[in-house]
Design a protein around this motif. Sequence first.
Motif, mmCIF file in Angstrom:
data_model
loop_
_atom_site.group_PDB
_atom_site.id
_atom_site.type_symbol
_atom_site.label_atom_id
_atom_site.label_comp_id
_atom_site.label_asym_id
_atom_site.label_seq_id
_atom_site.Cartn_x
_atom_site.Cartn_y
_atom_site.Cartn_z
ATOM 1 N N SER A 25 -6.670 -11.505 13.192
ATOM 2 C CA SER A 25 -6.966 -12.925 12.970
ATOM 3 C C SER A 25 -6.877 -13.277 11.484
ATOM 4 O O SER A 25 -6.734 -14.446 11.139
ATOM 5 N N HIS A 26 -6.931 -12.257 10.625
ATOM 6 C CA HIS A 26 -6.772 -12.457 9.183
ATOM 7 C C HIS A 26 -5.333 -12.198 8.738
ATOM 8 O O HIS A 26 -5.049 -12.167 7.541
ATOM 9 N N TYR A 28 -3.417 -9.404 9.375
ATOM 10 C CA TYR A 28 -3.054 -8.023 9.097
ATOM 11 C C TYR A 28 -2.410 -7.367 10.305
ATOM 12 O O TYR A 28 -2.804 -7.618 11.443
ATOM 13 N N VAL A 85 -14.140 -5.945 7.629
ATOM 14 C CA VAL A 85 -12.907 -6.636 7.230
ATOM 15 C C VAL A 85 -12.881 -6.808 5.711
ATOM 16 O O VAL A 85 -11.867 -6.532 5.060
ATOM 17 N N LYS A 89 -10.161 -5.222 3.127
ATOM 18 C CA LYS A 89 -9.440 -6.060 2.165
ATOM 19 C C LYS A 89 -9.643 -5.543 0.744
ATOM 20 O O LYS A 89 -8.717 -5.532 -0.065
#
Length: 98
Positions: A25-26, A28, A85, A89
Motif C-alpha cells: 500500500s506504500h 513497495y 513499515v 523505510k
Amino acid sequence: MAANISQTAEAQRLRLWALTQALKSHGYAVEVAESDPLLAVPDALGSPVLVRCDSRPDCDGELWFTFPGGTAIAPADDDHIPDVVVAIKGQLAAQADG
C-alpha cells in the motif's frame, strides 16, 4: 507438538501477509519466501531489506518482526505494522545514503 509448530508457521505466514499488504500500500515490491518466515523488500540500488517473523523466547514466545541477526523491530501484531513499515523505510533510506 506438531500442531503447535504448524499453528506457529501459519501465524507467521499471516503476519507476513499483513506486513506485505501494508508495504504494498506504500508502493513497495515485496517478495515472501515460501518455506521460511521471511520477506524481502527489494532495493533498486542495493541489497534487499530482509524481515523475519519469529517467536521471541524472552517475550513468552510472542511473534516479532526482526531484521536478520535477530534485531527486534516490533511485535508482529496489527498495532505495530506501521512501526515496522517505518523501520523498513529507514533501512532502505540508510542503504541509499551508505
